[in-house]
Design a protein around this motif. Structure first.
Motif, short mmCIF file in Angstrom:
data_model
loop_
_atom_site.label_atom_id
_atom_site.label_comp_id
_atom_site.label_asym_id
_atom_site.label_seq_id
_atom_site.Cartn_x
_atom_site.Cartn_y
_atom_site.Cartn_z
N SER A 185 0.84 -1.21 0.00
CA SER A 185 0.00 0.00 0.00
C SER A 185 0.88 1.25 0.00
N ARG A 186 2.00 1.21 0.73
CA ARG A 186 2.90 2.36 0.73
C ARG A 186 3.60 2.49 -0.62
N ARG A 187 4.00 1.36 -1.17
CA ARG A 187 4.74 1.39 -2.43
C ARG A 187 3.87 1.93 -3.56
N GLU A 188 2.61 1.55 -3.55
CA GLU A 188 1.71 1.94 -4.63
C GLU A 188 1.01 3.26 -4.33
N GLY A 189 1.28 3.84 -3.15
CA GLY A 189 0.65 5.10 -2.80
C GLY A 189 -0.85 4.98 -2.57
N LEU A 190 -1.29 3.81 -2.11
CA LEU A 190 -2.71 3.61 -1.86
C LEU A 190 -3.07 4.09 -0.46
N ASN A 191 -4.22 4.75 -0.33
CA ASN A 191 -4.67 5.18 0.98
C ASN A 191 -6.00 4.53 1.31
N PHE A 192 -6.11 4.07 2.53
CA PHE A 192 -7.34 3.42 2.96
C PHE A 192 -7.86 4.13 4.19
N SER A 193 -9.16 3.98 4.43
CA SER A 193 -9.74 4.60 5.63
C SER A 193 -9.09 3.98 6.87
N THR A 194 -8.94 2.65 6.88
CA THR A 194 -8.18 2.02 7.96
C THR A 194 -6.81 1.66 7.39
N PRO A 195 -5.77 2.43 7.72
CA PRO A 195 -4.47 2.15 7.10
C PRO A 195 -3.94 0.78 7.52
N LEU A 196 -3.32 0.10 6.57
CA LEU A 196 -2.72 -1.19 6.86
C LEU A 196 -1.41 -0.99 7.59
N GLN A 197 -1.13 -1.86 8.53
CA GLN A 197 0.09 -1.79 9.33
C GLN A 197 0.85 -3.10 9.20
N SER A 198 2.16 -3.00 9.05
CA SER A 198 2.97 -4.22 9.12
C SER A 198 2.87 -4.82 10.51
N ASP A 199 2.96 -6.13 10.59
CA ASP A 199 2.92 -6.81 11.90
C ASP A 199 4.31 -7.00 12.49
N CYS A 200 5.33 -6.46 11.82
CA CYS A 200 6.74 -6.59 12.21
C CYS A 200 6.93 -6.55 13.74
N ALA A 201 7.40 -7.64 14.32
CA ALA A 201 7.56 -7.71 15.77
C ALA A 201 8.53 -8.84 16.13
N PRO A 202 9.24 -8.69 17.26
CA PRO A 202 10.10 -9.78 17.73
C PRO A 202 9.26 -10.82 18.45
N LEU A 203 9.41 -12.08 18.06
CA LEU A 203 8.53 -13.14 18.56
C LEU A 203 9.18 -14.01 19.63
N ASN A 204 10.39 -13.65 20.09
CA ASN A 204 11.05 -14.53 21.06
C ASN A 204 10.27 -14.63 22.37
N GLY A 205 9.61 -13.55 22.77
CA GLY A 205 8.81 -13.61 24.00
C GLY A 205 7.65 -14.58 23.86
N LEU A 206 7.00 -14.54 22.71
CA LEU A 206 5.88 -15.45 22.46
C LEU A 206 6.34 -16.91 22.47
N VAL A 207 7.51 -17.14 21.90
CA VAL A 207 8.05 -18.51 21.88
C VAL A 207 8.37 -18.97 23.30
N THR A 208 8.95 -18.10 24.10
CA THR A 208 9.23 -18.45 25.50
C THR A 208 7.94 -18.83 26.23
N THR A 209 6.91 -18.02 26.03
CA THR A 209 5.60 -18.32 26.65
C THR A 209 5.11 -19.71 26.24
N LEU A 210 5.25 -19.99 24.95
CA LEU A 210 4.78 -21.27 24.42
C LEU A 210 5.56 -22.43 25.04
N LEU A 211 6.87 -22.29 25.11
CA LEU A 211 7.71 -23.37 25.64
C LEU A 211 7.54 -23.54 27.14
N GLU A 212 7.17 -22.46 27.83
CA GLU A 212 6.91 -22.58 29.27
C GLU A 212 5.58 -23.29 29.52
N THR A 213 4.68 -23.20 28.54
CA THR A 213 3.36 -23.81 28.69
C THR A 213 3.41 -25.31 28.45
#
Lengths: 339, 339
Positions: A185-213
């Motif tokens: 959407s950014r590359r093509e210059g598209l605009n939306f009423s609800t802008p799209l967001q990348s989900d880019c995030a570090p997942l090591n905490g989630l993995v730790t939670t999973l392995l502790e469970t």
């Protein structure tokens, strides 16, 4: 000499300007005692008895450098942290190599370094070694970043793409396609009423939670380039099993679905940068799903399918109308330079 | 689909063509059981008690990709192996990230991968993880490679750019300027009766020899970008000492000296890729020099100067006529894209 506001060839010469750049941008933002040594290699404290190190690397060539929800720096930290986490490793250290195009605004580089530093702090990793090269105008597109990462695999953890077993459940940690469509959407210059967001995030905490469970996590994979379809195909091929997924169970945001339809793309093949696929033993599936949903990066986790002994190496999608179709690996290029 | 003979955008998609490229080029040449897992990260055997890991990274953007005495692949292995060796670490594992320009001939990539594999074998390291990105034509210049490296620092070894002490001897392991001038001669299409050759070589064996001869090695540095002058300035600054070198003691090949004069360059600032500077306690200097000269990569080693307490942070060159001049760090760019 006044401080230049753009990258010059001399910033890559190894001389005075290179040293200034390292001190004034990288050491300033990434500061830690190990990096501050500025020796040819970083020497780290001992890892402890029987600790198995994990190593990984990725280069990042995303275009544009800044996108809704992130930038190339945040991506370069998350991507490599996540690759370590997908083996169950606790990420500890990163190295980073910059390839800069002559003329890159120094302000852009500084924003990106600050973003890397903030993301590294959030993920609990230290950037301990780095390198900067400059290429002449027209020989690179702004900025490429490589990060390599080192982590430690806790005793008893054995997670690999080869470990899926018939009967296992397949969980996705949230909605798919957000990163790819936000960049598009950014590359093509598209605009939306609800802008799209990348989900880019570090997942090591989630993995730790999973392995502790539960210790019954067999495979983890982050569906980046090539999307969920590619990640599942890799798991099916590596484990020699079949995978069946239910289309209606796969979480996709309305805006992502809409943009995919508009551009003729399939969300199954669109890159994610803050999601993981977990293949887990049936025993603790509900417990694991509950734990993931309690984590900020797993709130929309869902069971999307299961591992079967039929059609080894193949991924089959069951549609709402009861049809079944094979989900192949991508043959052409859907979205170039998405990570 | 017939096998393409050039890199296509789809080779970077994460899909079928990416997998083929990884299997048919990288896994084929780099083959080892750790890499063959093709998981998101490589899991390594435990390093042993009290072992201190060393980590480093470098990106390689040299132009042209092939030059007399080497290629970008050989360079990418040697450079990172050498950075580890400069901390006294025994190099063990490399990761490698490729950024490929659409249109790169697959034959070139295969030659480069074969060269990396051969150099890694010679240096005794394994390439355990990798990544490939493709950027559109015009967004990169052929091929960039990043390698990150991990090694182990043996117990008792403490080598750092901060450890030079007044009275120490400064040794160079051989002739200077060979790499930079070999690349320049190829780039400029110059032909000589005695062709110039890059000195590109893995130096970990030479470092092992040195450390087996004496524990009194204080600093090691490979004078790459910015040459010997820059390496010595870094050591003087980091250790807070002065360094004095004798011009007549510095080994320079006649052909390198000649080309430098022709191009108006100073060999002191020209890159080397198979040389090291050792700052050693006076005690075992002769023993160490003898040991280095017995090694294939140290045959022309020479004592070129000493560390002094005067003029801390400065490097002073004594000319044959008895004049003394300060050798500064490079301010501009002498040779772009030399590594």
């Amino acid at each position: 000499m006044p401080k230049p506001d753009r990258i010059l060839m001399a910033h890559g010469s190894g001389g005075q300007l290179s040293h200034n750049l390292v001190e004034q941008v990288f050491v300033k933002h990434f500061h830690n005692p190990i990096l501050a040594g500025l020796d040819d290699a970083a020497v780290l404290p001992p890892l402890g008895d029987n600790a198995r190190p994990a190593l990984t690397t990725d280069s990042y060539v995303i275009h544009p450098l800044f996108f809704p929800g992130g930038d190339i720096g945040k991506l370069a930290v998350c991507g490599t942290v996540n690759d370590l986490a997908m083996r169950g490793a606790r990420p500890l250290y990163l190295t980073t190599g910059f390839i800069l195009e002559e003329g890159l605004p120094l302000d852009d580089l500084e924003r990106i370094a600050a973003s890397m530093a903030a993301t590294a702090r959030a993920a609990g990793v230290q950037i301990v070694a780095g390198d900067t090269k400059v290429v002449d105008r027209g020989s690179a597109d702004g900025l490429f970043i490589n990060t390599a990462g080192m982590g430690l695999v806790p005793e008893g953890v054995e997670i690999s793409g080869a470990n899926a077993r018939p009967g296992d459940a397949v969980i996705i940690s949230g909605t798919i396609g957000d990163h790819g469509m936000a960049v598009m959407s950014r590359r093509e210059g598209l605009n939306f009423s609800t802008p799209l967001q990348s989900d880019c995030a570090p997942l090591n905490g989630l993995v730790t939670t999973l392995l502790e469970t539960s210790p019954n996590v067999h495979c983890l994979r982050d569906p980046t380039r090539g999307g969920l379809a590619t990640a599942l195909n890799e798991l099916a091929a590596r484990s020699g099993v079949g995978i069946e997924i239910k289309e209606t169970q796969i979480p996709v945001r309305q805006a992502v679905r809409g943009l995919c339809e508009l551009l003729g793309m399939d969300p199954l093949y669109v890159a994610n940068e803050g999601k993981l696929v977990a293949v887990v033993a049936p025993k603790d599936t509900d417990k694991m799903l509950t734990a993931m949903r309690a984590h900020e990066y797993g709130a929309e986790a869902a069971i999307i399918g299961r591992v079967v002994s039929e059609h080894p190496g193949r991924v089959v999608l069951c549609t709402p109308l009861g049809a079944r179709r094979v989900v192949d690996m991508l043959v052409g290029a859907q979205l170039p330079r998405i990570c």
